[in-house]
Enzyme design. Sequence first.
Site, mmCIF file in Angstrom:
data_model
loop_
_atom_site.group_PDB
_atom_site.id
_atom_site.type_symbol
_atom_site.label_atom_id
_atom_site.label_comp_id
_atom_site.label_asym_id
_atom_site.label_seq_id
_atom_site.Cartn_x
_atom_site.Cartn_y
_atom_site.Cartn_z
ATOM 1 N N ASP A 1 -5.078 -2.781 -3.973
ATOM 2 C CA ASP A 1 -4.094 -2.634 -2.516
ATOM 3 C C ASP A 1 -3.660 -3.910 -2.144
ATOM 4 O O ASP A 1 -4.291 -4.757 -1.882
ATOM 5 C CB ASP A 1 -5.129 -1.695 -1.473
ATOM 6 C CG ASP A 1 -4.263 -0.972 -0.429
ATOM 7 O OD1 ASP A 1 -3.159 -1.878 -0.008
ATOM 8 O OD2 ASP A 1 -4.410 -0.094 -0.210
ATOM 9 N N SER B 1 0.873 -1.029 0.108
ATOM 10 C CA SER B 1 -0.085 0.025 -0.063
ATOM 11 C C SER B 1 0.990 1.163 -0.081
ATOM 12 O O SER B 1 1.738 1.358 -0.949
ATOM 13 C CB SER B 1 -0.850 0.137 1.129
ATOM 14 O OG SER B 1 -2.071 0.961 1.055
#
Length: 524
Positions: free
Chosen positions: A281, A58
């Site tokens: 993500d 992320s």
Amino acid sequence: MAVFKIGINMAGAISAGAYTAGVLDFLTEALDEWYKAKSRGEAVPQHDVSIEVLAGASAGGMCAAISAVMLQEDFEHIHDTTKCGTNNRFYESWVNKIDILELLKTDDLKHAPPVVSLLDSTIIDQIASFALTPSGQPAPARPYISPNLTLFLSLTNLRGTPYSLNGAAPGSIEETTLFFGDRIRFQTRSQDQTSPPAGFAYPLDFTRPGPAGGWDILQTAAMATGAFPIFLAPRILNRKFGEYTPPMWESVTSAATGTPPPIPPNFPAGLAEPLVTLNVDGGVTNNDPFNYAYDYLAAIPPTLPEGDDLSRSPTDVDRAVIGIAPFPTAEKFDVGFVAEQRASIFSALPRLFSALISQSRFFGESLNQIMNGTTFSRFVIAPSDSELVAKYQAAAIQEKEPTALQCGALGAFGGFFERKFRAHDYALGRRNCQKFLRDSFVLPADNVIMKGALDSLQPYIRTALVAKFSRPAPGTYAESGVSLEQEKQDVPDGQMRSSDIWLPIIPLCAESVSNSIPPVGVRK
């Protein structure tokens, strides 16, 4: 001379990527100043370190990708967070460029494409292009950066990787499963390197900007690891079949040795390469990819004794992973939990989201080492603001003390709404990194790496160096209350050595990094 090998792992953080960026800025500055002092012949620690691997998920993955570029170039280190227009890609990306006003635009809808996200990700593309396009004129190589610097980014592959469950039962109903956890691997290379990168890594060539150097793939991968589901646009990556054997859940060590034998994915016959994947993500499936960096360090020469890992005594350890965790796990067991009250949709959904995040950060295989005492192969830099604590204690404020990170507001999206939050957390990252290097990232003088460097010095230089740079032994471990001074049979070896000489692994050798960093400010 032996070299202390370092891996850096960066956990997911959303807007608090500004904190991670600040840590990386100071870490690079400290290393640069130390190696400059060594080149001038100053009386500073003479051992060497080598950053071998970066891993991230992320926001942490985006910082890791930016690091791969910035570590090859000179840049300004940020001491004044009011500045704009610097050449520091960490700072410009995480403090000056990202903002909610940009994310609320509708530029992504101008050509009537399908709606792929709630926010406009155009600014993400612009930042990726800015931060992950090398100048083509790299600075002289930093001696503390491995020539084969390896980068792992955690991904969540929405297409999935298929595996057959039939095993030794041919002829039965075909049963398959999909594995959605994914990662992508890069390796930097210089102009004189001719051998292909290891382990199906994508090469990054600093002498060739653009797609020819592999930078378009890195940009897409960095945006993919940070593509917060629903809010930011997913990203398409073309992959190679060979990247999935051994499977992504296996460590680098087992992949290198073939133990256990690798399980190939069950891709349909005739499927053409490249394999087109849709990615969001990486934090959804692995928000803290510590294992990527740890396993990689364990696999590189000199190989460790069979059955051993990095968690050896402070005398023997020769490599370590530094984790940067803007939001360290702080889940508390709810003693007053009432199942009937928590069963409603509105109560269960937020808890489900929390459970998924916590589970993606949990590594039970490391728990024994973590809880068995002080470890010298696992370190973590987490937000801490002593001035904030002092303010609340001095004023006897009754309200709940706020967290150190200002970007942590609104479920960690708060930093996108206010530049001052991002600037605060960037400065806090620098400050926390300084304290970590000074007080925690230390080893005894008889460590296998430290001793050789010290023994090579003239006695009077060695004495002066130890007097200037020696540090206290690491303090009380976690919440156990076990002090280094306690001579208990069950206290780990490293905790019984408080009388020894301890030295920093990365010393602070210039005023710019050794002087106290001023308080970064507190909330009013």
